[in-house]
Design a protein around this motif. Structure first.
Motif, PDB file in Angstrom:
ATOM      1  N   TYR A  44       0.869  -1.197   0.089  1.00  0.00           N
ATOM      2  CA  TYR A  44       0.138   0.064  -0.001  1.00  0.00           C
ATOM      3  C   TYR A  44       0.891   1.116   0.023  1.00  0.00           C
ATOM      4  N   ASN A  45       0.542   2.303  -0.745  1.00  0.00           N
ATOM      5  CA  ASN A  45       1.420   3.465  -0.648  1.00  0.00           C
ATOM      6  C   ASN A  45       0.643   4.538   0.352  1.00  0.00           C
ATOM      7  N   TRP A  64       7.286   3.369   6.068  1.00  0.00           N
ATOM      8  CA  TRP A  64       8.282   3.718   4.881  1.00  0.00           C
ATOM      9  C   TRP A  64       8.985   2.591   4.158  1.00  0.00           C
ATOM     10  N   GLY A  67       6.787   0.706   1.753  1.00  0.00           N
ATOM     11  CA  GLY A  67       6.278   1.673   0.601  1.00  0.00           C
ATOM     12  C   GLY A  67       5.275   2.519   0.947  1.00  0.00           C
ATOM     13  N   VAL A  68       4.878   2.598   1.948  1.00  0.00           N
ATOM     14  CA  VAL A  68       3.913   3.752   2.433  1.00  0.00           C
ATOM     15  C   VAL A  68       4.364   5.018   2.316  1.00  0.00           C
ATOM     16  N   ARG A  69       3.842   5.989   1.833  1.00  0.00           N
ATOM     17  CA  ARG A  69       4.298   7.255   1.578  1.00  0.00           C
ATOM     18  C   ARG A  69       3.102   8.217   2.284  1.00  0.00           C
TER      19      ARG A  69
END
Length: 335
Positions: A44-45, A64, A67-69
């Protein structure tokens, strides 16, 4: 945008799905965000969290790395997020400000009225076919002095409600609202005078390092013996050790709250079978002049619609511009 919603509650999912209208790929988990559940965010982003989720620096680093932003907070307060580490990592955080000041202020007024008019005791007595009035003495709100600590979006609505009851209002805030002074019979003064002169006191300030345990032993000692203290802000604004002593010594009249300082592992869960181990909370609930609700002030249709709409708008803006108007930057907050 691919979003994982932590601490998803059955009653809010339809509002989020309706606001989303299939624009983003959204999945839901009832688990709260913590060091163990952070791995669910792999792939998930963006994640969405609530006030009971733990977004400390370790959790943020994991998010982070997975890939979470983006972190969309489904609340106005964000004291459960370590903003500086998020800012340093490059995570973007946005909240849902001003989603329904009326919902929170009305809950505060409800707690005040219920305690003053002894509604819980009256209901219990009547259900036991006891219709005596001996224990149900109250006072009129009309003509009494209400102290409001914090006159932002929620506090200003509370001031208007209390003005409608015909109360005199004393307020304390670092940024006075001149409109309230003009239209709501409100006077800004020192925190000490608010505590000493008010018959009822309602808290409407965010939690920060500066006001953690703001209502402590000294300030509880300033208050009138029969004061009713209301807290729909954050539990940790009140020093609960000092509060329990004041209740024990009967130096305050009653306490009504929709929050608790250690609610993260307790609220939004059913403990009716296994019970709870928090001895402080057990003691607090043992007092008949304490009314505690389970952080339910935001649970109105209007508030949930607004929270969902703002959350999806934050995602929309991030996807289009990589920034959004509700974004919280470390340099703009005092933590």
């Amino acid at each position: 945008m691919k979003l994982l919603v932590y601490s998803a509650k059955d009653f809010e999912i339809p509002f989020l799905n309706k606001a989303n209208d299939n624009k983003h790929k959204i999945d839901f988990t009832q688990d709260a965000l913590n060091t163990e559940t952070a791995m669910q965010a792999v792939g998930y982003n963006a994640v969405s969290i609530f006030s009971g989720d733990d977004a400390n620096n370790i959790v943020l680093k994991k998010l982070w790395d997975f890939g979470v932003r983006y972190i969309a907070v489904r609340a106005t307060g964000f004291n459960n997020i370590h903003i500086k580490p998020a800012y340093q990592l490059g995570l973007k955080v946005a909240n849902a400000p001003n989603y329904s000041p009326h919902a929170i202020a009305e809950q505060a007024a409800t707690l005040l009225l219920a305690l003053n008019r002894n509604l819980i005791l009256a209901d219990q007595q009547v259900h036991n076919y006891n219709f005596l009035l001996d224990n149900l003495m109250a006072v009129n709100l009309h003509g009494k002095t209400v102290g409001i600590i914090g006159t932002g979006n929620i506090g200003s609505v509370m001031a208007k409600i209390m003005n409608g009851f015909g109360c005199k209002i004393l307020a304390n805030d670092i940024e006075p609202d001149n409109d309230l002074v003009e239209f709501c019979n409100l006077t800004y003064t020192s925190l000490e005078k608010v505590c000493r002169k008010s018959d009822f006191i309602s808290l409407h300030i965010p939690l920060s390092y500066q006001n953690h345990s703001l209502i402590n032993k000294k300030r509880l000692g300033w208050m009138k013996k029969n004061v009713i203290l209301i807290n729909t802000a954050r539990g940790a604004i009140v020093d609960h050790k000092a509060l329990l002593q004041a209740l024990k010594d009967r130096t305050i009249g009653a306490y009504g709250a929709d929050v608790y300082e250690k609610e993260n592992d307790l609220f939004f869960r059913d403990h009716s079978v296994d019970g709870i181990s928090d001895e402080q909370l057990k003691l607090l609930l043992s007092y008949k002049n304490v009314l505690l609700t389970p952080h339910q002030a935001f649970v109105t249709e209007e508030a949930l619609e607004n929270i969902a709409r703002i959350t999806i708008q934050n995602l929309d803006e991030w996807e289009l511009h990589d920034s959004c108007k509700n974004e919280i930057g470390y340099k703009t907050v005092s933590l």
